[in-house]
Design a protein around this motif. Structure first.
Motif, PDB file in Angstrom:
ATOM      1  N   THR A 320       6.803  -7.719  -5.020  1.00 57.79           N
ATOM      2  CA  THR A 320       6.932  -6.259  -5.116  1.00 57.79           C
ATOM      3  C   THR A 320       8.296  -5.805  -4.590  1.00 57.79           C
ATOM      4  O   THR A 320       9.037  -5.105  -5.282  1.00 57.79           O
ATOM      5  CB  THR A 320       5.826  -5.585  -4.281  1.00 57.79           C
ATOM      6  OG1 THR A 320       5.814  -6.221  -3.003  1.00 57.79           O
ATOM      7  CG2 THR A 320       4.476  -5.691  -4.921  1.00 57.79           C
ATOM      8  N   LEU A 385      -3.790  -2.866  -8.112  1.00 58.94           N
ATOM      9  CA  LEU A 385      -4.799  -3.936  -8.123  1.00 58.94           C
ATOM     10  C   LEU A 385      -6.172  -3.330  -8.443  1.00 58.94           C
ATOM     11  O   LEU A 385      -6.512  -2.279  -7.911  1.00 58.94           O
ATOM     12  CB  LEU A 385      -4.876  -4.619  -6.759  1.00 58.94           C
ATOM     13  CG  LEU A 385      -3.623  -5.319  -6.251  1.00 58.94           C
ATOM     14  CD1 LEU A 385      -3.931  -6.040  -4.937  1.00 58.94           C
ATOM     15  CD2 LEU A 385      -3.101  -6.312  -7.266  1.00 58.94           C
ATOM     16  N   SER A 448      -0.576   3.649  -3.378  1.00 59.96           N
ATOM     17  CA  SER A 448      -1.997   3.915  -3.548  1.00 59.96           C
ATOM     18  C   SER A 448      -2.583   4.765  -2.425  1.00 59.96           C
ATOM     19  O   SER A 448      -1.850   5.311  -1.588  1.00 59.96           O
ATOM     20  CB  SER A 448      -2.750   2.598  -3.709  1.00 59.96           C
ATOM     21  OG  SER A 448      -4.088   2.821  -4.031  1.00 59.96           O
ATOM     22  N   ARG A 452      -7.962   1.118   1.388  1.00 57.17           N
ATOM     23  CA  ARG A 452      -7.538  -0.134   0.763  1.00 57.17           C
ATOM     24  C   ARG A 452      -6.158   0.041   0.129  1.00 57.17           C
ATOM     25  O   ARG A 452      -5.777  -0.682  -0.811  1.00 57.17           O
ATOM     26  CB  ARG A 452      -8.569  -0.584  -0.277  1.00 57.17           C
ATOM     27  CG  ARG A 452      -8.370  -2.015  -0.657  1.00 57.17           C
ATOM     28  CD  ARG A 452      -9.560  -2.879  -0.839  1.00 57.17           C
ATOM     29  NE  ARG A 452      -9.167  -4.262  -0.593  1.00 57.17           N
ATOM     30  CZ  ARG A 452      -9.947  -5.302  -0.660  1.00 57.17           C
ATOM     31  NH1 ARG A 452     -11.207  -5.149  -0.946  1.00 57.17           N
ATOM     32  NH2 ARG A 452      -9.492  -6.520  -0.406  1.00 57.17           N
TER      33      ARG A 452
HETATM   34  C1  HEM Z   1       7.648  -1.917  -3.425  1.00 54.90           C
HETATM   35  C2  HEM Z   1       6.790  -2.499  -2.635  1.00 54.90           C
HETATM   36  C3  HEM Z   1       5.283  -2.453  -2.752  1.00 54.90           C
HETATM   37  C4  HEM Z   1       4.472  -1.734  -3.587  1.00 54.90           C
HETATM   38  C5  HEM Z   1       4.869  -0.747  -4.678  1.00 54.90           C
HETATM   39  C6  HEM Z   1       3.097  -2.088  -3.253  1.00 54.90           C
HETATM   40  C7  HEM Z   1       1.966  -1.539  -3.855  1.00 54.90           C
HETATM   41  C8  HEM Z   1       0.678  -1.955  -3.606  1.00 54.90           C
HETATM   42  C9  HEM Z   1      -0.485  -1.439  -4.284  1.00 54.90           C
HETATM   43  C10 HEM Z   1      -0.476  -0.356  -5.363  1.00 54.90           C
HETATM   44  C11 HEM Z   1      -1.575  -2.105  -3.803  1.00 54.90           C
HETATM   45  C12 HEM Z   1      -3.023  -1.926  -4.237  1.00 54.90           C
HETATM   46  C13 HEM Z   1      -3.685  -0.945  -3.309  1.00 54.90           C
HETATM   47  C14 HEM Z   1      -5.042  -0.485  -3.762  1.00 54.90           C
HETATM   48  O1  HEM Z   1      -5.863  -1.280  -4.208  1.00 54.90           O
HETATM   49  O2  HEM Z   1      -5.306   0.708  -3.667  1.00 54.90           O
HETATM   50  C15 HEM Z   1      -1.093  -3.041  -2.806  1.00 54.90           C
HETATM   51  C16 HEM Z   1      -1.902  -3.896  -2.087  1.00 54.90           C
HETATM   52  C17 HEM Z   1      -1.440  -4.730  -1.087  1.00 54.90           C
HETATM   53  N1  HEM Z   1      -0.146  -4.836  -0.620  1.00 54.90           N
HETATM   54 FE1  HEM Z   1       1.472  -3.829  -1.341  1.00 54.90          FE
HETATM   55  N2  HEM Z   1       3.112  -3.004  -2.246  1.00 54.90           N
HETATM   56  C18 HEM Z   1       4.428  -3.240  -1.882  1.00 54.90           C
HETATM   57  C19 HEM Z   1       4.865  -4.049  -0.866  1.00 54.90           C
HETATM   58  C20 HEM Z   1       4.055  -4.740   0.007  1.00 54.90           C
HETATM   59  C21 HEM Z   1       4.519  -5.436   1.181  1.00 54.90           C
HETATM   60  C22 HEM Z   1       5.960  -5.487   1.682  1.00 54.90           C
HETATM   61  C23 HEM Z   1       3.432  -6.019   1.756  1.00 54.90           C
HETATM   62  C24 HEM Z   1       3.494  -6.811   3.023  1.00 54.90           C
HETATM   63  C25 HEM Z   1       2.622  -7.544   3.537  1.00 54.90           C
HETATM   64  C26 HEM Z   1       2.274  -5.697   0.939  1.00 54.90           C
HETATM   65  C27 HEM Z   1       0.981  -6.138   1.145  1.00 54.90           C
HETATM   66  C28 HEM Z   1      -0.119  -5.759   0.390  1.00 54.90           C
HETATM   67  C29 HEM Z   1      -1.459  -6.296   0.586  1.00 54.90           C
HETATM   68  C30 HEM Z   1      -1.862  -7.365   1.600  1.00 54.90           C
HETATM   69  C31 HEM Z   1      -2.282  -5.652  -0.332  1.00 54.90           C
HETATM   70  C32 HEM Z   1      -3.779  -5.845  -0.502  1.00 54.90           C
HETATM   71  C33 HEM Z   1      -4.484  -4.856   0.408  1.00 54.90           C
HETATM   72  C34 HEM Z   1      -5.987  -4.977   0.403  1.00 54.90           C
HETATM   73  O3  HEM Z   1      -6.552  -5.408  -0.590  1.00 54.90           O
HETATM   74  O4  HEM Z   1      -6.600  -4.621   1.422  1.00 54.90           O
HETATM   75  N3  HEM Z   1       2.688  -4.903  -0.107  1.00 54.90           N
HETATM   76  N4  HEM Z   1       0.277  -2.926  -2.703  1.00 54.90           N
END
Ligand code: HEM
Length: 508
Positions: A320, A385, A448, A452
């Motif tokens: 991402t 997701l 989001s 979650r």
């Molecule tokens: C431009 C950067 C990023 C964008 C646009 C982004 C966007 C998202 C989105 C849309 C989701 C889904 C959330 C939902 O289901 O409502 C997500 C989940 C997640 N993101 Fe990011 N993300 C980014 C960077 C990161 C970074 C730097 C991390 C660092 C650890 C990260 C860790 C996670 C994790 C672990 C999930 C799963 C959360 C769960 O299922 O509880 N993301 N992200």
């Protein structure tokens, strides 16, 4: 003998005619006589075919998969139903629908089948695809523990990021040599440095032996993400197909990445267990804390859960943020006046050229507005997701039924004339008021909503700010001489990124 062959052929033809008649009759009854499967409370949508559901409608809407859902939404509205294979799916396309539905606790579960099940030994473990009690405990524990080791804390992260950016600049400077500038293929230049930042927080070090693993994970992670959104959609709809056409559907590439990541994580876990058995010290990284908790709660802190937590953190943070950084460079190159305004803002805040800290950001509204506009135009996770409904959910006049897959597609919202007046223009100023202060940041919904939502937003913002400012302090970016302006549309994949392009890096 010849007579027997003809007789058999005749029977076969008769059988074929009966089967064809049967199928036609079934389809006629299905389409015209059977009660519409969408009861009138479910969101509207195209009528699904038996077995394949609405896959044809998606394919027909556009041959560019990044556009398909938005095109169907133009017909059916902010919330509509689709069947992906036999899976009942609801697509959300307005901010109101996403905010209302994704903050509802009945949408805290995920879709889990096909490759998502194979990557985790068919168990709902790790962070991104677990649910229930395990997710309730593991997600807060992991991010609380990571924060102790610098995650989302600008002062600690500055050190990690400076380390990674120095290595990136070293490579660019080597390429420039004794000259003043060089052309760089921007694709993938950020994957390795960004992965290294999270690796350090999880593993606590980057030793020379770790370097090949970091390189491998960055390369195979990218191949996984590019392995085809269509393939993944089909495999999720018809899980058995992944074994029939593993290559064509990208399944081999996906499993290669999962197996590589799981093996690296398992070795790290075992190595740490051995270290812990001989010397018991206060943990300094997530891996150490994980292993130390094994004896108190082996149901959570076991090696399989570590393998998936490791994979979720590295993959979610790397692809991402790296794709986002590629969009950042693309827009800096495509809009030189925007780049100049950011550079002038940097000079104003640090005229002596010292490294910037994240706290300097509050004095820099223009760059903040630029980052927001980059999220709007460079929609890395345009399709968030998938979630899954744990019970029936009401939204306006509709009911989303239990077990429906819930997907959000942000394209229509971000491109709506009603919301943005001139959505096609790249204009950071739309996030600034007359006094030059940042406004409407809440209209960027890329991370989001609800419990979650993405836990990495602050981390992503710190990484982008420190990388971009240090990069612009050193180099001016432009389209290479003689080359056309790069494409500004989004390259399809599990996450979206720019099409490959080059930028000229000229030393300041
Ligand atoms: C431009 C950067 C990023 C964008 C646009 C982004 C966007 C998202 C989105 C849309 C989701 C889904 C959330 C939902 O289901 O409502 C997500 C989940 C997640 N993101 Fe990011 N993300 C980014 C960077 C990161 C970074 C730097 C991390 C660092 C650890 C990260 C860790 C996670 C994790 C672990 C999930 C799963 C959360 C769960 O299922 O509880 N993301 N992200």
């Amino acid at each position: 003998m010849t007579y027997r062959i003809f007789r058999n052929l005749f029977h076969l033809r008769k059988m074929f005619v009966y089967v064809a008649l049967g199928v036609t009759l079934f389809l006629t009854i299905y389409f015209f006589l059977l009660k519409d499967e969408h009861n009138n409370k479910e969101p509207p949508g195209p009528k699904p075919w038996p077995i394949i559901g609405n896959l044809l409608d998606l394919a027909k809407a556009s041959d560019n998969m990044t556009l398909s859902m938005g095109i169907l939404a133009e017909k059916y509205g902010e919330i509509f139903s689709l069947k992906i294979g036999s899976k009942r799916t609801v697509i959300l396309t307005s901010k109101e629908a996403m905010q209302t539905i994704l903050t509802n606790e009945a949408t805290l579960a995920r879709d889990f089948s096909g490759m998502f099940a194979d990557r985790s030994f068919n168990k709902k473990i790790g962070i991104a695809f677990s649910e229930g009690e395990l997710w309730d405990k593991l997600r807060p524990w992991a991010f609380k523990t990571l924060r102790e080791f610098g995650f989302g804390k600008s002062s600690d992260m500055e050190h990690f990021i400076q380390d990674s950016s120095q290595r990136l600049f070293g490579t660019i400077d080597d390429k420039i040599g004794t000259g003043k500038s060089c052309d760089v293929d921007v694709e993938l230049i950020f994957n390795n440095p960004i992965l290294s930042i999270m690796w350090q927080m999880v593993v606590g070090r980057i030793s020379p032996e770790d370097e090949p693993y970091i390189k491998l994970l960055a390369e195979k992670g990218d191949a996984f993400v590019r392995s085809g959104i269509l393939g993944t959609g089909i495999v999720n709809a018809f899980p058995f197909l992944r074994f029939v056409f593993p290559k064509a559907l990208g399944y081999n590439v996906q499993m290669d990445y999962f197996n590589t990541s799981n093996t690296i994580a398992l070795n790290l876990f075992k190595e740490m267990q051995e270290k812990w058995s001989t010397s018991q010290t206060t943990p300094t990284n997530l891996l150490e804390a994980f292993v130390q908790n094994f004896s108190t709660d082996p149901k959570i802190f076991n090696s399989e859960n570590f393998q998936l937590t490791f994979q979720d953190l590295l993959l979610a943070s790397t692809d991402t943020s790296s794709s986002y950084m590629e969009f950042v460079i693309l827009f800096l190159v495509a809009y030189p006046d925007v780049q100049e305004k950011i550079y002038q803002e940097i000079l104003k805040v640090v005229p002596d050229g010292r490294d910037l800290c994240f706290s300097d950001r509050k004095e820099m509204p223009y760059i903040q507005a630029f980052f927001l506009e980059t999220h709007r135009k460079g929609r890395v996770l345009q399709n968030m997701l998938p979630r899954r409904a744990l019970s029936d959910i009401a939204y306006k006049d509709y009911i989303i039924k239990k077990d429906t897959i819930i997907m959000a597609d942000t394209r229509l919202y971000y491109e709506s004339q009603e919301n943005w007046t001139d959505p096609d223009a790249f204009r950071p100023e739309r996030f600034l008021n007359e006094a030059g202060q940042v406004v409407n940041a809440g209209n960027i919904i890329s991370f989001s909503f609800g419990k979650r939502n993405c836990p990495g937003e602050l981390h992503a913002n710190i990484v982008a700010f420190l990388l971009v400012t240090s990069l612009l302090q050193r180099y001016k970016l432009s389209v290479p001489k003689g080359q056309e302006m790069p494409r500004l549309d989004l390259k399809p994949g599990l996450t979206l990124k720019p099409y490959p392009f080059q930028a000229t890096f000229t030393k300041r």
